[in-house]
Design a protein around this motif. Structure first.
Motif: not given
Length: 214
Positions: A137, A154, A157
């Motif tokens: 993301s 994560l 990211v």
């Protein structure tokens, strides 16, 4: 004197007559379909345009604080600037969704999927992201201050200039994450996978477990 014999049983008659004769003489049974049950049609198609769930029209700038969206398929939705403070998004699918500038402060995002989501400028202070997936993301400038990211993922990211002040980040997957100039002051980190993560310019004042010698 002629003796009368009883009629041969049906089974004996069938055996003597042979299969061809039985096929000709057997009654023809008509099997009718059972229509007493409801036919369920399974479809993955989702209607185009904004969806209304629990009385809230989900679109950019929507105002739905406290809404229950647990287990909902919100993948690819555009929710930029939406007010989702305190929303229940447990195991919701937000993969590929756009939440730029949205407010998810205090939201329950346990087990939610935000993979490849656009989270630039997102505000998620005090949110519970335990076990959530945020892989790949983009969260530049996002504010996760005070959030719980225990066992979150994560991976890769883009978190440049993101705020993780006072966050709990334990047993999380931070492999290849880019934390350029992020703020991890007062954060608590432990037992994370930080393989190939980038910590350039990160603010780590009073951070417990931060890789200060990176």
């Amino acid at each position: 004197m002629t003796r009368a014999f009883p009629a041969a049983p049906l089974a004996l008659a069938v055996a003597l007559a042979g299969p061809a004769t039985w096929a000709e003489t057997a009654p023809q049974m008509q099997i009718q379909p059972d229509t007493s049950y409801r036919i369920i049609v399974d479809s993955d198609d989702r209607p185009e345009g904004p969806q209304t769930i629990n009385g809230c029209e989900l679109a950019a700038d929507a105002s739905c604080p406290g809404i229950d969206l647990s287990h909902q398929d919100l993948s690819g939705m555009v929710l930029d600037g939406a007010d989702l403070r305190g929303a229940i998004l447990t195991r919701a699918d937000l993969s590929g969704a756009s939440l730029k500038g949205a407010d998810l402060s205090g939201a329950d995002l346990r087990g939610a999927d935000l993979g490849k989501a656009f989270l630039q400028g997102l505000v998620a202070r005090g949110a519970d992201l335990t076990g959530a997936s945020l892989d790949y993301s983009r969260m530049a400038g996002a504010d996760f201050s005070g959030s719980d990211l225990t066992a979150a993922s994560l991976e890769a990211v883009w978190a440049n200039k993101a705020k993780f002040v006072g966050c709990r980040i334990v047993a999380a997957n931070l492999a290849e994450a880019k934390f350029y100039h992020a703020d991890l002051a007062e954060a608590h980190l432990a037992a994370n996978n930080i393989r190939f993560a980038i910590w350039e310019g990160v603010h780590m004042e009073n951070c417990e477990g931060c890789p200060v010698d990176w």
